[in-house]
Design a protein around this motif. Sequence first.
Motif, PDB file in Angstrom:
ATOM      1  N   UNK A 278       8.470   8.756  -4.241  1.00  0.00           N
ATOM      2  CA  UNK A 278       7.232   9.488  -3.960  1.00  0.00           C
ATOM      3  C   UNK A 278       7.450  10.995  -4.043  1.00  0.00           C
ATOM      4  N   UNK A 279       8.624  11.445  -3.601  1.00  0.00           N
ATOM      5  CA  UNK A 279       8.936  12.877  -3.703  1.00  0.00           C
ATOM      6  C   UNK A 279       8.956  13.326  -5.158  1.00  0.00           C
ATOM      7  N   UNK A 280       9.545  12.479  -6.013  1.00  0.00           N
ATOM      8  CA  UNK A 280       9.599  12.807  -7.439  1.00  0.00           C
ATOM      9  C   UNK A 280       8.190  12.861  -8.026  1.00  0.00           C
TER      10      UNK A 280
ATOM     11  N   UNK B 193      13.598   4.432   2.202  1.00  0.00           N
ATOM     12  CA  UNK B 193      14.217   5.678   1.737  1.00  0.00           C
ATOM     13  C   UNK B 193      14.125   5.798   0.219  1.00  0.00           C
ATOM     14  N   UNK B 194      14.315   4.676  -0.474  1.00  0.00           N
ATOM     15  CA  UNK B 194      14.184   4.682  -1.933  1.00  0.00           C
ATOM     16  C   UNK B 194      12.756   5.041  -2.339  1.00  0.00           C
TER      17      UNK B 194
ATOM     18  N   UNK C 164       0.827  -1.210   0.000  1.00  0.00           N
ATOM     19  CA  UNK C 164       0.000   0.000   0.000  1.00  0.00           C
ATOM     20  C   UNK C 164       0.860   1.258   0.000  1.00  0.00           C
ATOM     21  N   UNK C 165       2.106   1.129   0.411  1.00  0.00           N
ATOM     22  CA  UNK C 165       3.030   2.265   0.383  1.00  0.00           C
ATOM     23  C   UNK C 165       3.661   2.434  -0.992  1.00  0.00           C
ATOM     24  N   UNK C 166       3.310   1.513  -1.885  1.00  0.00           N
ATOM     25  CA  UNK C 166       3.836   1.596  -3.247  1.00  0.00           C
ATOM     26  C   UNK C 166       5.167   0.906  -3.439  1.00  0.00           C
ATOM     27  N   UNK C 167       5.626   0.180  -2.433  1.00  0.00           N
ATOM     28  CA  UNK C 167       6.919  -0.505  -2.539  1.00  0.00           C
ATOM     29  C   UNK C 167       6.767  -1.703  -3.472  1.00  0.00           C
TER      30      UNK C 167
END
Length: 278
Positions: free
Chosen positions: A84-86, A78-79, A55-58
């Motif tokens: 997600x920041x991008x 961290x990756x 669910x966190x997209x990992x």
Amino acid sequence: MTIKEVEETTGLSRSHIRFYEKEKLFCPSRDGRNGYRDYSEEDVRAIQKIAFLRTLGIPVDGIRKVIGHEKELRQVLEEQVRSLNAQEEALKRAKELCARMIKNEENDFESFEVERYIGKLPEYWEENRRVFAADAAGFFCLWGGAVVWGLLVMASLLTAVLSYKGLPERIPVQWSGETASSLADRGWIFAYPAACVLVRFLLRPFLLQWLERRTVFRKSMADYITNYLCFVALSAEVFTLLFTKGIVRWVGVLLVADGAVLALLVFCGYRALYGRRP
């Protein structure tokens, strides 16, 4: 614990649980009496952790590396934060551009100018390459479409019908070099169009399920592979006829033809998705 009990405990569907197991993210034991899977409390906790990380997209591969101690969880997190920041930056920029266009009262397609909002277009296209990849998937839709499948089936069926009477009682179905290593009744010629139908309606659903978590082009890729396998069946049918007539004797011709078509489709598909600028 049965899989039904795991479903009730976790709130996750059976297909998700099976998928995690198939991806080797956890491995339940087997009941020695009947061979059924016996899920433990540890398995349930693992399933919940895996589902939460998803669910966190990992990605599944990232979770697998954490479970296999190839990477620390912190490193994978961290990756994902960087990813997600991008994405957040891209969404923020898109939101700002939409707001600017609304403020400038851009009401119709004909009047607005892209250059008014984007300074350097080539760089902007490059930054948004992933967006255009979905548009380029039309290549897969073209080859993988039902129309192409129908044409392949019709070509195979017509070939079988038109050639049946002229075939010998026994036709080759397996080859070794320039020799037929196995013969079958000439009615076998109808197995090729039948194979095209079976591939579409029996194999394709399994491909869809297998590709579900692997690519956003799940349906297109499944259709793409399905139609290629139908082409292989058609080419094998044509080779059977040519071999029977003595026109072509070396089975390598069939392998080279199928390999060449596959290489061409892979090249064109890859170029359509990743090699073109918008």
